[in-house]
Design an enzyme around this catalytic site. Structure first.
Site, PDB file in Angstrom:
ATOM      1  N   GLU A  56       0.827  -1.210   0.000  1.00  0.00           N
ATOM      2  CA  GLU A  56       0.000   0.000   0.000  1.00  0.00           C
ATOM      3  C   GLU A  56       0.862   1.260   0.000  1.00  0.00           C
ATOM      4  O   GLU A  56       0.528   2.257  -0.648  1.00  0.00           O
ATOM      5  CB  GLU A  56      -0.922   0.004   1.221  1.00  0.00           C
ATOM      6  N   CYS A  88      -0.808   0.134   7.615  1.00  0.00           N
ATOM      7  CA  CYS A  88      -1.232   0.536   6.273  1.00  0.00           C
ATOM      8  C   CYS A  88      -2.658   1.083   6.276  1.00  0.00           C
ATOM      9  O   CYS A  88      -2.998   1.950   5.470  1.00  0.00           O
ATOM     10  CB  CYS A  88      -1.117  -0.631   5.308  1.00  0.00           C
ATOM     11  N   ALA A 167      16.717 -49.204 -11.711  1.00  0.00           N
ATOM     12  CA  ALA A 167      17.020 -50.271 -10.755  1.00  0.00           C
ATOM     13  C   ALA A 167      18.449 -50.180 -10.238  1.00  0.00           C
ATOM     14  O   ALA A 167      18.735 -50.592  -9.109  1.00  0.00           O
ATOM     15  CB  ALA A 167      16.773 -51.633 -11.398  1.00  0.00           C
TER      16      ALA A 167
END
Length: 362
Positions: A56, A88, A167
């Site tokens: 803000e 704010c 594997a």
């Protein structure tokens, strides 16, 4: 009733908020757009770093006197407390803003109440516009406040038949270069990147962010219960970022003497470290989001502890037919206990498919 102009402004605020991902912790990411009294955009901003001006304030500074009589669109309820920066809500009142539209209410008890302050000052206040979008961009911080622990995103890469290695243990590279680059974006958005001893032994991972401009390096965490996997000279011990090795509390001091920082944590009853204790320690350190990159054993421990909030799977168009699966024992023994997920996004990343999902009801 929200107008198309309202939705466009809030959508822009959400995009702005996303710019702060990875750099604002332990604060939220927030975006703000200001339209003047005639509906023209005159200011915008986002929270860039903890301790710096909030979204803000950036937007109000850009708007200047044109903010008077205008509308502010904010992705999170304007804060109502004084910390390293001022409230704010009061700044919006003093700037002469006549209307505030915010998407998500602030769950932080220390900061909530901004909407009430604004309304008491005669400002027209409304909540909920594009709430889902604003919630999604700020999900890590919101989860950390609501649950009192970091948000955990489990990332894995696998073949279409669910194998994370062949594997013989080889796994480089199952997924494409594009997918690997995308993982660095995930790292850049996280406060901490976490692996286990198996990954540390097999891959000697670096865990730092590469190729993301301006990225704040996350905390690197290795869960090495017996202090036996991270050896002197391991890549994760370089100075690219802070590194912590989490070990069992009964490990001998001489076994951790070569480590820059070791956290001693209780063992879990079934083996390994206590996952809730690990997350609580991370939270106390200001970590609000964790990217779990560990192998199947650690992932299984997190799932069993109910500590996975989001899953991001990179699936490669590859078949192996044998090798370890992405998830080991997670305490699920019957299909009725299976964890059901909601898929929130599917995206092609090069030749691969990235699937993002959250637990149903989360």
């Amino acid at each position: 009733m929200a107008t198309p102009a309202d939705a466009n402004a809030m959508r822009r605020a959400v995009r702005l908020a996303a710019r702060g991902l990875g750099s604002t912790s332990p604060n939220p990411v927030v975006g703000c757009v200001i339209l003047d009294a005639s509906g023209h955009q005159v200011g915008e901003g986002f929270h860039q770093r903890a301790g710096g001006p909030h979204a803000e304030i950036h937007a109000l500074r850009q708007a200047g006197v044109l903010a008077r009589g205008g509308t502010a669109y904010v992705t999170l309820e304007p804060c109502n407390h004084t910390g390293r920066t001022g409230p704010c809500a009061q700044a919006l009142v003093e700037a002469g803003i006549s209307r505030v539209v915010y998407a998500v209410g602030d769950p932080n008890p220390q900061a909530t109440g901004g909407a009430d302050t604004l309304a008491a000052a005669g400002v027209d206040v409304s909540r909920g516009l594009l709430e889902d979008e604003a919630e999604a961009v700020n999900i890590a911080w919101l989860t950390s406040v609501r649950l009192g622990r970091p948000f955990v995103r489990w990332k894995y890469a696998a073949t279409l038949d669910g194998r994370i290695a062949a594997a013989d243990g080889s796994s480089r590279w199952i997924t494409s270069a594009e997918s690997r680059a995308d993982v660095h974006r995930l790292r850049a958005e996280a406060d901490a990147v976490l692996v286990g001893s198996g990954t540390a032994r097999a891959d000697d991972p670096h865990l730092a962010v590469r190729g993301v401009e301006g990225a704040v390096q996350p905390l690197r965490v290795v869960v090495d219960t017996e202090a036996s996997a991270v050896k002197p000279g391991a890549r994760v011990l370089d100075d690219a970022a802070r590194t912590v090795i989490a070990v069992a509390e009964d490990v001998l001091p001489e076994d951790t003497a070569h480590l820059p920082e070791a956290w001693r944590l209780p063992r879990a009853p079934g083996g390994g470290l206590d996952i809730p204790a690990l997350l609580a320690t991370l939270h106390r350190q200001g970590v609000r989001s964790v990217l779990l990159e560990g192998g199947p054993t650690l992932a299984g421990a997190f799932v069993a502890a109910g500590a996975v909030d989001q899953v991001v799977g990179y699936l490669a168009p590859v078949l192996l037919g044998a090798g370890p699966h992405a998830l080991a024992d997670a305490g699920i023994s019957t299909i009725t206990d299976a964890l059901r997920l909601d898929v929130t996004e599917t995206v092609r990343i090069g030749p691969d498919l990235r699937i993002t999902a959250t637990l149903k009801g989360a």
